[in-house]
Design a protein around this motif. Structure first.
Motif, PDB file in Angstrom:
ATOM      1  N   GLN A  30      39.534  43.780  36.443  1.00  0.00           N
ATOM      2  CA  GLN A  30      38.648  42.796  36.003  1.00  0.00           C
ATOM      3  C   GLN A  30      39.091  42.043  34.661  1.00  0.00           C
ATOM      4  O   GLN A  30      38.914  40.763  34.548  1.00  0.00           O
ATOM      5  CB  GLN A  30      37.316  43.352  35.823  1.00  0.00           C
ATOM      6  CG  GLN A  30      36.557  43.577  36.973  1.00  0.00           C
ATOM      7  CD  GLN A  30      35.132  43.842  36.963  1.00  0.00           C
ATOM      8  OE1 GLN A  30      34.347  43.344  36.180  1.00  0.00           O
ATOM      9  NE2 GLN A  30      34.513  44.553  38.004  1.00  0.00           N
ATOM     10  N   GLN A  31      39.748  43.053  33.853  1.00  0.00           N
ATOM     11  CA  GLN A  31      40.660  42.233  32.599  1.00  0.00           C
ATOM     12  C   GLN A  31      41.818  41.495  33.031  1.00  0.00           C
ATOM     13  O   GLN A  31      41.810  40.192  32.393  1.00  0.00           O
ATOM     14  CB  GLN A  31      41.038  43.391  31.636  1.00  0.00           C
ATOM     15  CG  GLN A  31      39.838  44.293  30.949  1.00  0.00           C
ATOM     16  CD  GLN A  31      40.200  45.205  29.971  1.00  0.00           C
ATOM     17  OE1 GLN A  31      41.449  45.821  30.203  1.00  0.00           O
ATOM     18  NE2 GLN A  31      39.496  45.670  29.088  1.00  0.00           N
ATOM     19  N   SER A  32      42.318  41.595  34.138  1.00  0.00           N
ATOM     20  CA  SER A  32      43.545  40.887  34.485  1.00  0.00           C
ATOM     21  C   SER A  32      43.028  39.825  34.959  1.00  0.00           C
ATOM     22  O   SER A  32      43.527  38.656  34.769  1.00  0.00           O
ATOM     23  CB  SER A  32      44.197  41.781  35.465  1.00  0.00           C
ATOM     24  OG  SER A  32      45.200  40.986  36.142  1.00  0.00           O
ATOM     25  N   GLU A  33      41.812  39.814  35.761  1.00  0.00           N
ATOM     26  CA  GLU A  33      41.134  38.614  36.425  1.00  0.00           C
ATOM     27  C   GLU A  33      40.628  37.502  35.353  1.00  0.00           C
ATOM     28  O   GLU A  33      40.570  36.305  35.317  1.00  0.00           O
ATOM     29  CB  GLU A  33      40.252  39.052  37.647  1.00  0.00           C
ATOM     30  CG  GLU A  33      40.819  39.310  38.794  1.00  0.00           C
ATOM     31  CD  GLU A  33      39.817  39.796  39.677  1.00  0.00           C
ATOM     32  OE1 GLU A  33      40.338  39.968  40.901  1.00  0.00           O
ATOM     33  OE2 GLU A  33      38.508  39.668  39.373  1.00  0.00           O
ATOM     34  N   ILE A  34      40.136  38.342  34.338  1.00  0.00           N
ATOM     35  CA  ILE A  34      39.622  37.571  33.260  1.00  0.00           C
ATOM     36  C   ILE A  34      40.947  36.691  32.503  1.00  0.00           C
ATOM     37  O   ILE A  34      40.297  35.246  32.349  1.00  0.00           O
ATOM     38  CB  ILE A  34      38.939  38.329  31.969  1.00  0.00           C
ATOM     39  CG1 ILE A  34      37.471  38.824  32.629  1.00  0.00           C
ATOM     40  CG2 ILE A  34      38.674  37.680  30.761  1.00  0.00           C
ATOM     41  CD1 ILE A  34      37.069  40.112  31.734  1.00  0.00           C
ATOM     42  N   GLU A  35      41.828  37.157  32.027  1.00  0.00           N
ATOM     43  CA  GLU A  35      42.933  36.403  31.753  1.00  0.00           C
ATOM     44  C   GLU A  35      43.428  35.378  32.640  1.00  0.00           C
ATOM     45  O   GLU A  35      43.715  34.208  32.271  1.00  0.00           O
ATOM     46  CB  GLU A  35      44.136  37.415  31.666  1.00  0.00           C
ATOM     47  CG  GLU A  35      44.021  38.662  30.488  1.00  0.00           C
ATOM     48  CD  GLU A  35      45.080  39.428  30.398  1.00  0.00           C
ATOM     49  OE1 GLU A  35      45.923  39.457  30.854  1.00  0.00           O
ATOM     50  OE2 GLU A  35      44.821  40.557  29.627  1.00  0.00           O
ATOM     51  N   LEU A  36      43.338  35.613  34.080  1.00  0.00           N
ATOM     52  CA  LEU A  36      43.887  34.818  35.143  1.00  0.00           C
ATOM     53  C   LEU A  36      42.793  33.441  35.041  1.00  0.00           C
ATOM     54  O   LEU A  36      43.247  32.454  34.977  1.00  0.00           O
ATOM     55  CB  LEU A  36      43.845  35.176  36.335  1.00  0.00           C
ATOM     56  CG  LEU A  36      43.931  34.332  37.712  1.00  0.00           C
ATOM     57  CD1 LEU A  36      45.324  33.723  37.574  1.00  0.00           C
ATOM     58  CD2 LEU A  36      43.878  35.141  38.984  1.00  0.00           C
ATOM     59  N   ALA A  69      44.056  27.936  44.749  1.00  0.00           N
ATOM     60  CA  ALA A  69      44.282  29.071  43.749  1.00  0.00           C
ATOM     61  C   ALA A  69      42.665  29.746  43.606  1.00  0.00           C
ATOM     62  O   ALA A  69      42.317  30.989  43.342  1.00  0.00           O
ATOM     63  CB  ALA A  69      44.560  28.758  42.367  1.00  0.00           C
ATOM     64  N   VAL A  70      41.731  29.046  43.643  1.00  0.00           N
ATOM     65  CA  VAL A  70      40.032  29.441  43.198  1.00  0.00           C
ATOM     66  C   VAL A  70      39.768  30.051  44.732  1.00  0.00           C
ATOM     67  O   VAL A  70      39.150  30.902  44.565  1.00  0.00           O
ATOM     68  CB  VAL A  70      39.439  28.242  42.778  1.00  0.00           C
ATOM     69  CG1 VAL A  70      38.173  28.650  43.055  1.00  0.00           C
ATOM     70  CG2 VAL A  70      39.671  27.487  41.555  1.00  0.00           C
ATOM     71  N   ARG A  71      40.194  29.473  45.494  1.00  0.00           N
ATOM     72  CA  ARG A  71      39.997  30.162  47.102  1.00  0.00           C
ATOM     73  C   ARG A  71      40.473  31.547  47.078  1.00  0.00           C
ATOM     74  O   ARG A  71      39.847  32.458  47.610  1.00  0.00           O
ATOM     75  CB  ARG A  71      40.261  29.300  48.092  1.00  0.00           C
ATOM     76  CG  ARG A  71      39.383  28.207  48.177  1.00  0.00           C
ATOM     77  CD  ARG A  71      39.880  27.180  49.366  1.00  0.00           C
ATOM     78  NE  ARG A  71      39.916  27.737  50.801  1.00  0.00           N
ATOM     79  CZ  ARG A  71      38.597  27.954  51.512  1.00  0.00           C
ATOM     80  NH1 ARG A  71      37.590  27.260  51.078  1.00  0.00           N
ATOM     81  NH2 ARG A  71      38.816  28.235  52.734  1.00  0.00           N
ATOM     82  N   LEU A  72      41.716  31.500  46.502  1.00  0.00           N
ATOM     83  CA  LEU A  72      42.539  32.897  46.685  1.00  0.00           C
ATOM     84  C   LEU A  72      41.959  34.118  45.677  1.00  0.00           C
ATOM     85  O   LEU A  72      41.620  34.990  46.140  1.00  0.00           O
ATOM     86  CB  LEU A  72      44.097  32.407  46.120  1.00  0.00           C
ATOM     87  CG  LEU A  72      44.629  34.055  46.275  1.00  0.00           C
ATOM     88  CD1 LEU A  72      44.769  34.589  47.735  1.00  0.00           C
ATOM     89  CD2 LEU A  72      46.278  33.896  45.804  1.00  0.00           C
ATOM     90  N   LEU A  73      41.336  33.674  44.491  1.00  0.00           N
ATOM     91  CA  LEU A  73      40.858  34.360  43.581  1.00  0.00           C
ATOM     92  C   LEU A  73      39.401  34.779  44.102  1.00  0.00           C
ATOM     93  O   LEU A  73      39.080  36.156  44.134  1.00  0.00           O
ATOM     94  CB  LEU A  73      40.422  33.715  42.193  1.00  0.00           C
ATOM     95  CG  LEU A  73      39.653  34.408  41.228  1.00  0.00           C
ATOM     96  CD1 LEU A  73      40.299  35.662  40.686  1.00  0.00           C
ATOM     97  CD2 LEU A  73      39.358  33.588  40.196  1.00  0.00           C
TER      98      LEU A  73
END
Length: 214
Positions: free
Chosen positions: A196-202, A81-85
């Protein structure tokens, strides 16, 4: 007589083709000036002091560090999950950075300047000399800590640093989305805010799964 007529046909056809080509070139020459005259205000390069140029310069630097941090964590963890992000951030922000640098070049603007970062936003930010050139950017010591970490520790540190990075980046992008003169910058900046807001929530969810908070 017949052979003479037959031999003249290719010459007549060739002459007609040349005439059509000449008329086409004349038409293009007549059309181009009027098109450029009508689109002058929309294609003019924004001034060096504009929001558009300032945002493109500052966000290019901001993005560069996000890509750097993503490459670091990609090699410090095996968590998918972290590598995909990290992979998504590398691809998205490297591409956006390339676009902004390309626009600066096409506008005839330098890719950097002596102006203080964020001046185009009406903010005053003086770099502290520790690698954090703008709000949200990690310091040199924080990057060193990320390079030294492994596994879950690297994941948590990356997610925390990138959350802060994204929050500041989204604020910058929101300012450009509402204040830039060019549609290119407004559209790109608006997309950055959403992404970036979507990734902050993720990342908040990912940190919670690891027993911590942003």
């Amino acid at each position: 007589m017949t052979p003479a007529v037959r031999s003249s046909r290719p010459m007549v056809l060739a002459g007609g083709t040349v005439l059509l080509l000449a008329l086409g070139l004349i038409a293009l020459m007549l059309v181009r000036p009027s098109a450029s005259a009508g689109s002058g205000p929309t294609t003019a390069a924004p001034p060096d002091s504009s929001v558009d140029v300032g945002f493109a310069r500052d966000m290019s630097v901001h993005h560069q560090q996000a890509v750097e941090m993503s490459f670091i964590v990609r090699d410090r963890t095996s968590d998918e999950a972290v590598r995909l992000l990290a992979y998504d951030i590398i691809n998205t922000q490297a591409n956006q950075r390339g676009m902004m640098l390309g626009w600066l070049e096409s506008w005839g603007r330098a890719k950097s300047s002596g102006a203080e970062p964020m001046a185009w936003m009406g903010h005053s930010f003086t770099p502290r000399g520790d690698g954090s050139l703008m709000p949200g950017m990690a310091t040199d010591s924080e990057l060193d800590a990320l390079r030294a970490a492994k596994g879950k520790k690297a994941e948590v540190l990356f997610l925390k640093l990138m959350t802060v990075h994204h929050r500041a980046g989204a604020e910058m992008a929101q300012a450009a989305a509402t204040s830039a003169d060019t549609e290119l910058i407004r559209n790109l900046a608006a997309g950055m805010v959403r992404g970036q807001q979507s990734e902050i929530e993720l990342m908040a969810d990912m940190l919670e799964k690891r027993g911590t908070k942003p």
